[in-house]
Design a protein around this motif. Structure first.
Motif, mmCIF file in Angstrom:
data_model
loop_
_atom_site.group_PDB
_atom_site.id
_atom_site.type_symbol
_atom_site.label_atom_id
_atom_site.label_comp_id
_atom_site.label_asym_id
_atom_site.label_seq_id
_atom_site.Cartn_x
_atom_site.Cartn_y
_atom_site.Cartn_z
ATOM 1 N N PHE A 12 9.259 2.248 -9.324
ATOM 2 C CA PHE A 12 8.479 2.198 -8.056
ATOM 3 C C PHE A 12 9.751 2.352 -6.850
ATOM 4 O O PHE A 12 9.352 2.201 -5.765
ATOM 5 N N ILE A 37 1.789 1.297 -2.735
ATOM 6 C CA ILE A 37 1.921 0.274 -3.366
ATOM 7 C C ILE A 37 3.412 0.311 -3.973
ATOM 8 O O ILE A 37 3.930 1.385 -4.329
ATOM 9 N N ALA A 40 4.254 -3.263 -8.704
ATOM 10 C CA ALA A 40 2.984 -3.868 -9.599
ATOM 11 C C ALA A 40 3.602 -4.526 -10.745
ATOM 12 O O ALA A 40 4.525 -3.917 -11.608
ATOM 13 N N LYS A 227 -3.073 -8.595 -12.222
ATOM 14 C CA LYS A 227 -2.221 -7.783 -11.881
ATOM 15 C C LYS A 227 -1.935 -7.868 -10.303
ATOM 16 O O LYS A 227 -2.674 -7.857 -9.539
ATOM 17 N N GLU A 229 -0.135 -6.378 -6.930
ATOM 18 C CA GLU A 229 0.398 -5.209 -6.453
ATOM 19 C C GLU A 229 1.047 -5.569 -5.287
ATOM 20 O O GLU A 229 0.180 -6.343 -4.260
ATOM 21 N N VAL A 231 1.834 -4.469 -1.398
ATOM 22 C CA VAL A 231 1.378 -3.224 -0.636
ATOM 23 C C VAL A 231 2.253 -3.183 0.756
ATOM 24 O O VAL A 231 2.297 -4.176 1.343
ATOM 25 N N GLU A 420 -9.212 -5.491 -3.295
ATOM 26 C CA GLU A 420 -8.466 -6.559 -4.255
ATOM 27 C C GLU A 420 -9.563 -7.621 -4.673
ATOM 28 O O GLU A 420 -10.542 -7.798 -4.175
#
Length: 440
Positions: A12, A37, A40, A227, A229, A231, A420
């Motif tokens: 990441f 992103i 995650a 999940k 994420e 942002v 989302e």
């Protein structure tokens, strides 16, 4: 930190470094553009709110709109999209919970407040899926969860659990529970909470700020746990700490108390510094405040009532905020303003809704960071209000221009936060509204 965490940070482009006050801080290892992103992770365990039971699948958390959910024939307490979700959830943890759950929900949980019920169910889900390897492998998510700091009220006993594996040692349930209190996440779809989730690595990484540069969204797919994420809301430079918010920044007078009681720290972000600098004696009493004058000053500050701004940038708690706007930094005033907007937004009077909505927008621009999703959602509501006014009271070029500018500004914010939660949502509504506005 557990090996599990170290291995997953590299993909990441983030790093964990010492923090001068907190335990650690996660920083960007490279530059991120807005909308990127930065992290995650699938949930380790989830539990739906009681109000969502029977409306959402207990396996994937998706909302059912076109067909009835399949009820578990064993416990009659869990619901699924289809046999595939049911089979997935059975293998994950439900086969250990199915038989005892009906009795558990009525006896052990029957008289508990909702937050305690949620803790008991969520912890039961987690324990039902733990394996012996989870307790000995440093890389397991369970070990990451156990590495988190306990909550400030760690003396509270754990609630009754539906199922505890025979290999779980004495004391582990309590050790897990005291880390639930300040590390679980409220999962939301279109900014409406539908359940709670355990995301150990996210809890380990991200510190709180009332002016965050990132925000968590939740992705729902069939036969998968929820999940998360994270942002980027704005450009983030390499070496900059990445923060999310643990609470609504609009909780002006109560958020410090929430931080201390729920999370055990005092927030020192720029927003809290500003609020501390404005002594309570400088904020007008409700009885003395001239709300009409304050509303007008906020509408003027928002700059969008005349349809002149199509992409908004916020200016968070800068010294340039004039003294005559300090009265807006009271939760009682904002609650009344928000109620005025909501009450008039759907059926009118639309001039009241437009004026209250524009004032509320100015407040959001002062307390929320750039591209915070709540700003985009409010802009969408403002565009809908003006469109409803046009439909009800006839075409008006000035109103149409205003609605288009609200919609354009909303698109600028919501497209960064991205899709989302459940299908459709604000981006879907916005697409339909844009078609009406630009074909009128």
């Amino acid at each position: 930190m557990a090996e599990y965490s170290q291995q997953n940070l590299k993909q990441f482009n983030i790093q964990l470094k010492p923090h001068p006050r907190a335990r650690d801080q996660v920083v960007a290892a490279t530059d991120f553009v807005e909308g990127s992103i930065v992290f995650a992770q699938h949930a380790l365990a989830v539990a739906l709110l009681p109000s969502e039971k029977g409306r959402r699948c207990d396996a994937c958390s998706r909302l059912s709109v076109s067909q009835s959910l399949r009820r578990c024939s064993g416990c009659a307490e869990y619901f699924y999209c289809d046999e595939h979700c049911q089979r997935y959830h059975w293998q994950k943890n439900h086969k250990r919970l199915c038989k005892p759950y009906a009795s558990y929900s009525t006896t052990a949980l029957g008289n508990l407040p909702e937050h305690a019920r949620m803790d008991g169910i969520l912890l039961s889900h987690l324990l039902a899926q733990i394996t012996p390897d989870d307790l000995i492998e440093d890389s397991s998510p369970v070990q990451t969860l156990l590495s988190l700091l306990p909550g400030p009220q760690e003396e509270n006993p754990a609630p009754h659990i539906c199922y505890t594996p025979p290999f779980v040692p004495t004391g582990l349930v309590q050790s897990l529970f005291i880390r639930f209190q300040n590390n679980n996440f409220a999962m939301h779809s279109h900014l409406s909470t539908f359940g709670h989730g355990v995301f150990p690595l996210a809890s380990r990484l991200f510190n709180h700020s009332c002016v965050p540069n990132a925000a968590a969204r939740y992705i729902l797919k069939a036969r998968e746990p929820v999940k998360m994420e994270v942002v980027a809301l704005r450009p983030i430079s390499g070496g900059e700490e990445i923060c999310i918010t643990y609470l609504d920044p609009a909780l002006l007078q109560t958020r410090q108390q929430i931080c201390k009681l729920s999370y055990g720290f005092e927030c020192r972000c720029s927003s809290c510094h500003f609020l501390n600098r404005i002594s309570k004696s400088r904020l007008p009493d409700d009885a003395d405040a001239d709300f009409a004058e304050l509303d007008a000053a906020l509408r003027d500050l928002s700059g969008v009532e005349d349809g002149s701004i199509t992409r908004l940038r916020t200016s968070i708690f800068q010294d340039s905020i004039p003294l005559h706007l300090y009265g807006a930094f009271k939760e009682s005033y904002i609650s009344a303003l928000s109620k005025r907007f909501t009450d008039a937004a759907h059926d009118g009077p639309y001039d009241v809704a437009r004026q209250a909505g524009a004032a509320l927008l100015a407040f959001y621009l002062m307390v929320y960071p750039d591209n915070y999703p709540q700003i985009g959602m409010h802009l969408l509501e403002l565009a809908k209000v003006v469109w409803n006014d046009i439909v009800r009271n006839g075409d008006d070029r000035d109103k149409l221009r205003m609605a288009r500018n609200y919609a354009t500004a909303s698109r600028g914010v919501l497209s960064i936060f991205g899709a989302e939660g459940d299908e459709g949502g604000p981006l879907g509504e916005l697409t339909l509204l844009e078609d009406l506005l630009w074909n009128s």
